[in-house]
Design a protein around this motif. Structure first.
Motif, short mmCIF file in Angstrom:
data_model
loop_
_atom_site.label_atom_id
_atom_site.label_comp_id
_atom_site.label_asym_id
_atom_site.label_seq_id
_atom_site.Cartn_x
_atom_site.Cartn_y
_atom_site.Cartn_z
N CYS A 132 125.66 -9.67 -67.89
CA CYS A 132 124.96 -8.39 -67.95
C CYS A 132 123.57 -8.52 -67.32
CB CYS A 132 124.87 -7.95 -69.42
SG CYS A 132 124.06 -6.38 -69.72
N ASP A 133 122.86 -9.60 -67.66
CA ASP A 133 121.54 -9.86 -67.09
C ASP A 133 121.62 -10.07 -65.58
OD1 ASP A 133 120.43 -9.69 -69.63
OD2 ASP A 133 120.17 -11.87 -69.86
N GLN A 134 122.64 -10.80 -65.13
CA GLN A 134 122.81 -11.04 -63.69
C GLN A 134 123.09 -9.74 -62.95
OE1 GLN A 134 125.89 -14.03 -63.82
NE2 GLN A 134 124.41 -15.72 -63.82
N GLN A 135 123.87 -8.86 -63.57
CA GLN A 135 124.17 -7.57 -62.96
C GLN A 135 122.88 -6.75 -62.82
OE1 GLN A 135 127.39 -5.34 -64.73
NE2 GLN A 135 126.54 -3.40 -64.01
N LEU A 136 122.04 -6.77 -63.83
CA LEU A 136 120.76 -6.06 -63.76
C LEU A 136 119.90 -6.62 -62.61
CD1 LEU A 136 118.54 -4.12 -64.78
CD2 LEU A 136 117.82 -5.96 -66.34
#
Length: 181
Positions: A132-136
């Motif tokens: 999720c953090d990488q997608q952001l």
């Protein structure tokens, strides 16, 4: 005297209205998580930075240095309108960029909430939260000046707006650089 000052004036009004709307949306976003343990997570930190950037672009002064134009009052008005056009265009550009960043952060919050399902981070959801953090991060990297400029240009053209004297991306970036604190 080119007779376009009426168009320039209308264009400035459109840009300022767009900027005002963006500022409203930017200011309406909450920057504090329900659970303060999440305060320093990546998305919430980015969302707070968006609020700071939005306040900065609202508070930075306009460049009121307009060269003296030769040719009378009409030419002076033209020079002044072009300067105001750049200021309004650049503010809208920065506002749109902030708005897009906020939207990415809000998607991150929604996805994170879906992953956590009301619970807290633990070993079982760690990989999903990291993704999720990488997608952001990937979404935020994609929100470039070039992307925002192109998106706004396309939108203006589709609405039939007069764009003949819109500043270049380079002029917008120069305006933004001169307003960094």
């Amino acid at each position: 005297m080119d007779g376009l000052n009426e168009y320039r004036t209308a264009r400035v009004a459109e840009l300022l209205e767009d900027f005002r709307t963006l500022q409203y949306y930017i200011a309406a976003v909450s920057c504090d998580p329900a659970d303060m343990d999440d305060y320093y997570t990546e998305g919430w930190a980015a969302l707070r930075q968006c609020a700071i950037d939005g306040q900065h672009i609202l508070n930075c002064g306009a460049d009121i240095t307009v060269p003296r134009a030769t040719g009378g009052p009409e030419e002076q008005a033209k020079a002044e309108l072009k300067q105001v056009l750049l200021d309004a265009y650049a503010r809208r550009h920065e506002g749109q960029k902030i708005y897009l960043r906020q939207a990415a952060c809000q998607r991150w919050i929604e996805l994170r909430n879906q992953i956590l399902q009301g619970g807290r981070p633990h070993a079982g959801n760690e990989a999903m939260l990291r993704a999720c953090d990488q997608q952001l991060r990937a979404e935020l990297v994609d929100i470039t000046d070039e992307y925002v400029y192109s998106e706004l240009q396309t939108s203006d053209l589709s609405m039939g707006r007069w764009t003949a004297e819109d500043p270049s991306l380079r002029a917008v970036q120069r305006w933004v650089r001169t307003r960094r604190c």
